[in-house]
Design an enzyme around this catalytic site. Structure first.
Site, PDB file in Angstrom:
ATOM      1  N   PRO A  22     -20.177  40.838  -6.425  1.00  0.00           N
ATOM      2  CA  PRO A  22     -19.185  41.359  -5.478  1.00  0.00           C
ATOM      3  C   PRO A  22     -17.793  41.085  -6.012  1.00  0.00           C
ATOM      4  CG  PRO A  22     -20.141  39.311  -4.656  1.00  0.00           C
ATOM      5  CD  PRO A  22     -20.893  39.654  -5.897  1.00  0.00           C
ATOM      6  N   MET A  23     -16.957  42.118  -6.080  1.00  0.00           N
ATOM      7  CA  MET A  23     -15.601  41.960  -6.617  1.00  0.00           C
ATOM      8  C   MET A  23     -14.626  42.699  -5.720  1.00  0.00           C
ATOM      9  SD  MET A  23     -16.341  42.276 -10.745  1.00  0.00           S
ATOM     10  CE  MET A  23     -17.654  43.513 -10.611  1.00  0.00           C
ATOM     11  N   CYS A 105     -15.149  32.292  -2.844  1.00  0.00           N
ATOM     12  CA  CYS A 105     -13.836  32.911  -3.026  1.00  0.00           C
ATOM     13  C   CYS A 105     -12.719  31.910  -2.735  1.00  0.00           C
ATOM     14  CB  CYS A 105     -13.701  34.127  -2.123  1.00  0.00           C
ATOM     15  SG  CYS A 105     -12.117  34.984  -2.303  1.00  0.00           S
ATOM     16  N   LYS A 144     -23.667  32.696  -2.193  1.00  0.00           N
ATOM     17  CA  LYS A 144     -22.991  32.654  -3.498  1.00  0.00           C
ATOM     18  C   LYS A 144     -21.908  31.595  -3.434  1.00  0.00           C
ATOM     19  CE  LYS A 144     -20.970  35.529  -7.122  1.00  0.00           C
ATOM     20  NZ  LYS A 144     -19.629  34.920  -7.314  1.00  0.00           N
ATOM     21  N   HIS A 176     -21.556  30.574  -9.192  1.00  0.00           N
ATOM     22  CA  HIS A 176     -20.487  30.805 -10.167  1.00  0.00           C
ATOM     23  C   HIS A 176     -20.241  29.469 -10.838  1.00  0.00           C
ATOM     24  CE1 HIS A 176     -16.307  32.744 -11.056  1.00  0.00           C
ATOM     25  NE2 HIS A 176     -16.713  31.975 -12.047  1.00  0.00           N
ATOM     26  N   ASN A 216     -23.557  33.058 -12.445  1.00  0.00           N
ATOM     27  CA  ASN A 216     -22.443  33.992 -12.558  1.00  0.00           C
ATOM     28  C   ASN A 216     -21.304  33.273 -13.259  1.00  0.00           C
ATOM     29  OD1 ASN A 216     -19.866  34.990 -10.301  1.00  0.00           O
ATOM     30  ND2 ASN A 216     -20.651  36.268 -11.946  1.00  0.00           N
ATOM     31  N   GLY A 238     -19.990  40.129 -13.746  1.00  0.00           N
ATOM     32  CA  GLY A 238     -18.807  40.472 -12.984  1.00  0.00           C
ATOM     33  C   GLY A 238     -17.913  41.428 -13.741  1.00  0.00           C
ATOM     34  N   ARG A 239     -16.824  40.911 -14.274  1.00  0.00           N
ATOM     35  CA  ARG A 239     -15.836  41.766 -14.919  1.00  0.00           C
ATOM     36  C   ARG A 239     -16.386  42.536 -16.115  1.00  0.00           C
ATOM     37  NH1 ARG A 239     -11.293  37.411 -15.623  1.00  0.00           N
ATOM     38  NH2 ARG A 239     -13.122  36.070 -15.409  1.00  0.00           N
TER      39      ARG A 239
END
Length: 340
Positions: A22-23, A105, A144, A176, A216, A238-239
């Site tokens: 999710p971004m 986040c 997450k 992460h 992640n 992700g990116r």
């Protein structure tokens, strides 16, 4: 849409899972539709949606998606078990295959709402949120997180969070592999500056051999993903998946071993041109779609010109699907054949 049971119950029963993270501002419904053209098997995630917004906002705008996106997970932000349970029920009614709770986040907005990475400090509350959501839906509920925040000891913090969320019934924990620094670093800096610690996530899996644990953070290639899968159950890109989406074309065969030939990237562009045409007819803009596609031919002859055309011409008033055709014409034919 109504909840008719999870059509993808095998997500966390497989030996391995490859997911696209999710971004925020990136993994919207158009991005996910695009990624789905590259892989039929990758698990896709929405941007984080705050539980209050789901409950009180425009649900179709926030949660609507194309059925071709399955399997797709809804990531929620929040810290109130009752609100999260209600938002999870709404998400399940829209047909999502999983509900994921954001405990990673680090943005100021998330901190002010007492959710996201700051929840690492209150694992019991995270557990209560998971219990409430599990009682509300029949689809998987996952978490997450980071390995810790601020001055927490990642050995203690991550073990405690995992203990609590699995006891609460979480179906998977995605980690992460960095700390989040809530003070002193921006959200952008939190994606790069805290050092990665993959071995910490490996140790968590060793201590929880019967639990699904995915990783992640900083993973750039399918080869790197396979290396992590020697230790873990899942890998979340992700990116790398966003900026060089062509790597997703190798997922179905390399990760899932289904023998599927990689999609021809030129055909993906044609599919997206037709999709863009429908979006424009419904009042949308071409750039809503093409902004996610600029890196599709990364590293191939003509990639720079493809990117330039999408970054400029697609943003102009009245731009239509023909822009995608013009951009594709700049890509070397051999590069298209190489992608087949």
């Amino acid at each position: 849409m109504s909840q008719v049971g999870n059509p993808y119950p095998e997500i966390y029963n497989n030996a391995r899972v490859l997911a696209v993270a999710p971004m925020m501002d990136w993994t919207d419904r158009h991005c996910r539709f695009f990624h789905r053209q590259l892989s039929r098997r990758a698990l896709l995630y929405t941007e984080m949606v705050v539980a209050d917004a789901v409950i009180h906002g425009n649900r179709e705008r926030l949660l609507g998606f194309n059925t071709e996106e399955h399997p797709v997970a809804l990531q929620l932000g929040g810290s109130d078990p009752e609100k999260l349970a209600k938002a999870a029920r709404i998400g399940a009614s829209f047909g999502y295959d999983e509900i994921n709770l954001n405990v990673g986040c680090p943005s100021d907005r998330v901190q002010s709402g007492t959710f996201g990475a700051c929840l690492m400090k209150v694992p019991e509350l995270v557990g209560a949120c998971v219990v409430a959501m599990k009682e509300s839906v029949s689809i998987p509920v996952t978490v997450k997180c980071r390995i810790g925040v601020d001055d927490q000891d990642p050995e203690e913090a991550l073990d405690r969070l995992a203990e609590v969320v699995f006891a609460a019934g979480a179906d998977a924990l995605w980690v992460h592999a960095r700390k989040a620094w809530l003070q002193g670093l921006s959200p952008r800096e939190n994606r790069d500056i805290p050092p990665l610690d993959y071995s910490r996530v490996y140790r968590l899996k060793e201590a929880n051999p019967d639990r699904f644990i995915g990783i992640n953070g900083g993973i750039q290639t399918i080869g790197e993903a396979l290396d992590h899968l020697a230790h873990l159950d899942g890998v979340m890109l992700g990116r790398a998946a966003y900026h060089t989406p062509g790597i997703l074309a190798d997922v179905d065969d390399s990760i899932y071993g289904d023998g599927r030939e990689a999609p021809i990237l030129a055909e993906v562009v044609e599919t997206m041109a037709a999709y863009a045409g429908r979006h424009i007819e419904s009042g949308g803009r071409l750039s809503h779609i093409t902004r996610h596609m600029t890196g599709l031919f990364h590293g191939r002859p003509g990639a720079r010109r493809f990117r330039q055309i999408l970054s400029t011409d697609a943003t102009r008033p009245g731009a239509g699907p023909g822009v995608l055709h013009r951009a594709l014409a700049e890509v070397d034919t051999d590069a298209r054949e190489e992608a087949a």
